[in-house]
Design a protein around this motif. Structure first.
Motif: not given
Length: 116
Positions: A95-105
């Motif tokens: 259930s990892e959660c990561h930032q998703a604001q840019q393609v680089q994320d």
């Protein structure tokens, strides 16, 4: 840090065997077997605050319970371990959660080492 392990089992022989073997290794307080067919299953899982949920894919009640996204969204660092005794494999979902604001994320997640 102690891992809280929940095994979902509707008394499948394979899952019960896993529970028995893990009880020999893990501290008893860290392991709990829950029947997914009971009406209190989700509450019991929540009360256990698991970091790991293990289930036998051939146990249809446990497998269908684990298709609920509720488990992955409810626990911030949960690992679902899906064991398939027929193929002798296990699949780990997180259930990892990561930032998703840019393609680089997204690229950072794609290119990061698997076990960083």
């Amino acid at each position: 840090m102690q891992a809280n392990v929940v095994i979902l089992s509707s008394q499948s022989l394979f899952a019960e065997g896993i529970a028995k073997r893990l009880q020999q290794t893990l501290q008893s307080a860290a392991l709990r077997v829950i029947d997914p067919a009971t009406s209190t299953a989700m509450n019991d899982i929540t009360d256990s605050a698991p970091s790991i949920v293990i289930f036998d894919v051939t146990d249809t009640k446990a497998a269908s319970f684990c298709t609920q996204n509720d488990l992955l969204y409810s626990f911030p660092s949960l690992r679902l371990i899906r064991i398939d005794p027929e193929s002798e494999q296990m699949r780990v979902l997180t259930s990892e959660c990561h930032q998703a604001q840019q393609v680089q994320d997204l690229l950072d997640v794609i290119y990061r080492p698997l076990y960083a």
